[in-house]
Design a protein around this motif. Structure first.
Motif, PDB file in Angstrom:
ATOM      1  N   GLU A  44       1.131  -1.548  -0.267  1.00  0.00           N
ATOM      2  CA  GLU A  44      -0.189   0.102  -0.074  1.00  0.00           C
ATOM      3  C   GLU A  44       0.668   1.052   0.268  1.00  0.00           C
ATOM      4  O   GLU A  44       0.861   2.032  -0.779  1.00  0.00           O
ATOM      5  N   GLU A  45       1.848   0.984   0.852  1.00  0.00           N
ATOM      6  CA  GLU A  45       2.964   2.735   0.304  1.00  0.00           C
ATOM      7  C   GLU A  45       3.503   2.503  -0.170  1.00  0.00           C
ATOM      8  O   GLU A  45       3.405   3.951  -1.605  1.00  0.00           O
ATOM      9  N   LEU A  46       3.870   1.551  -0.965  1.00  0.00           N
ATOM     10  CA  LEU A  46       4.450   1.357  -2.710  1.00  0.00           C
ATOM     11  C   LEU A  46       3.887   1.698  -3.243  1.00  0.00           C
ATOM     12  O   LEU A  46       3.649   3.380  -4.324  1.00  0.00           O
TER      13      LEU A  46
ATOM     14  N   GLU B  17      14.031  -8.994  -4.119  1.00  0.00           N
ATOM     15  CA  GLU B  17      14.596  -8.480  -3.420  1.00  0.00           C
ATOM     16  C   GLU B  17      14.640  -7.095  -3.559  1.00  0.00           C
ATOM     17  O   GLU B  17      15.100  -6.370  -2.358  1.00  0.00           O
ATOM     18  N   TYR B  18      13.767  -6.770  -4.451  1.00  0.00           N
ATOM     19  CA  TYR B  18      13.820  -5.410  -4.726  1.00  0.00           C
ATOM     20  C   TYR B  18      12.642  -4.603  -4.274  1.00  0.00           C
ATOM     21  O   TYR B  18      11.538  -5.325  -4.958  1.00  0.00           O
ATOM     22  N   ASP B  19      11.787  -3.609  -4.357  1.00  0.00           N
ATOM     23  CA  ASP B  19      10.953  -2.879  -3.862  1.00  0.00           C
ATOM     24  C   ASP B  19      10.782  -1.882  -5.208  1.00  0.00           C
ATOM     25  O   ASP B  19       9.459  -2.136  -5.747  1.00  0.00           O
TER      26      ASP B  19
ATOM     27  N   ALA C 237       4.554   3.651 -12.027  1.00  0.00           N
ATOM     28  CA  ALA C 237       3.621   2.883 -12.154  1.00  0.00           C
ATOM     29  C   ALA C 237       3.910   2.105 -10.623  1.00  0.00           C
ATOM     30  O   ALA C 237       5.081   1.690 -10.725  1.00  0.00           O
ATOM     31  N   PHE C 238       2.817   1.573 -10.341  1.00  0.00           N
ATOM     32  CA  PHE C 238       2.822   0.244  -8.885  1.00  0.00           C
ATOM     33  C   PHE C 238       2.059  -0.484 -10.343  1.00  0.00           C
ATOM     34  O   PHE C 238       1.179  -0.448 -10.699  1.00  0.00           O
ATOM     35  N   ASP C 239       2.952  -1.825  -9.735  1.00  0.00           N
ATOM     36  CA  ASP C 239       2.826  -2.740 -10.299  1.00  0.00           C
ATOM     37  C   ASP C 239       2.213  -3.862  -9.768  1.00  0.00           C
ATOM     38  O   ASP C 239       2.671  -4.112  -9.085  1.00  0.00           O
ATOM     39  N   ALA C 240       0.301  -4.260  -9.597  1.00  0.00           N
ATOM     40  CA  ALA C 240       0.098  -4.532  -8.759  1.00  0.00           C
ATOM     41  C   ALA C 240       0.127  -6.199  -8.592  1.00  0.00           C
ATOM     42  O   ALA C 240       0.033  -6.719  -7.625  1.00  0.00           O
TER      43      ALA C 240
END
Ligand code: SF4
Length: 253
Positions: free
Chosen positions: A28-30, A155-157, A178-181
């Motif tokens: 959610e934060e990302l 290991e990455y955000d 973009a956020f990749d859901a």
């Protein structure tokens, strides 16, 4: 994280730069971060977008490169020396592509991680039959690109790509962030708004390594079995999986 600074041309086959104890953010934060950044950074210079990404995610960030050219790797090497650069070494690349990878390892201050599929090409031929790419390219791309990328990104955000809006109609709406859901990670596309002319100008200004196949009539470069030359005026990606109704390998859907 500066394995390549030695100039020994070593290809790092796995280890990320640093990271084990860097803090992890929740999805959610990302997502909130990505949405805010997409608005804030639209229209901003690629360097600023790159800097935002490395400042925000630190060791939880990597660049991915197909080594068609090394523009995005170079951009990040200037903004954040030592950054991880993930290359999916499918085992089916053109020698010209591996040459770009090796030049990046030798000349740029980045930590190139060559990620291999779980199966060698020979093992895959044994389990799935030879020339899987000619019968079921989606399955072959899954085994040789999609799964290895997922493994590499674990290991990455956040990760960066070289996607550009003018590469193809399917990429016309690419946001800069973009956020990749599906992955639960932030995808950064710092050169999304660049034209081919912008890319060419960057390459000549910084003398960035470029795949020699571009000079030989290829518009877009992937694995050799699935890439053909393109004709003048054709969509550059028309030469990818030309025998199938397929234009993307599944990495960017
Ligand atoms: Fe296999 Fe072709 Fe996909 Fe490469 S691009 S992984 S050879 S189907």
């Amino acid at each position: 994280s500066l394995l390549n600074a030695s100039g020994l041309g070593l290809v790092n086959l796995g280890a990320p730069a640093v990271s084990a104890d860097s803090e992890r953010r929740k999805p959610e934060e990302l997502k909130a971060l990505a949405l805010a950044a997409a608005e804030m950074l639209e229209g901003r210079p690629a360097e600023e977008i790159a800097k935002w990404a490395t400042d925000t995610f630190g060791a939880r960030f990597c660049v991915t490169s197909s080594m068609a050219d090394a523009v995005v790797a170079h951009l990040f090497s200037r903004v954040s020396p030592g950054v991880d650069v993930v290359f999916l070494d499918t085992g089916l690349h053109f020698p010209e592509t591996l040459k770009v990878r090796d030049t990046v390892v030798r000349t740029m201050n980045v930590n190139v991680r060559s990620i291999r599929p779980r199966l060698t090409v020979g093992q895959q031929d044994g389990e799935y039959g030879p020339r899987l790419f000619a019968r079921s390219p989606d399955e072959c791309c899954f085994l040789r690109k999609v799964e290895p990328l997922e493994r590499a990104l674990a290991e990455y955000d956040s990760w960066a790509t070289g996607l550009r809006r003018d590469e193809s109609p399917t990429r016309a709406n690419t946001p800069v962030v973009a956020f990749d859901a599906k992955k639960g990670k932030v995808k950064v596309n710092p050169i999304a708004a660049w034209t081919q002319a912008d890319v060419d100008a960057y390459i000549s200004r910084w003398n960035v390594p470029v795949n020699e196949l571009f000079k030989k009539g290829y518009g877009s470069i992937g694995c050799w079995p699935c890439t053909r030359r393109t004709k003048a005026g054709e969509d550059p990606r028309a030469g990818r999986w030309a025998m199938f109704e397929k234009t993307e390998c599944g990495l960017h859907v």
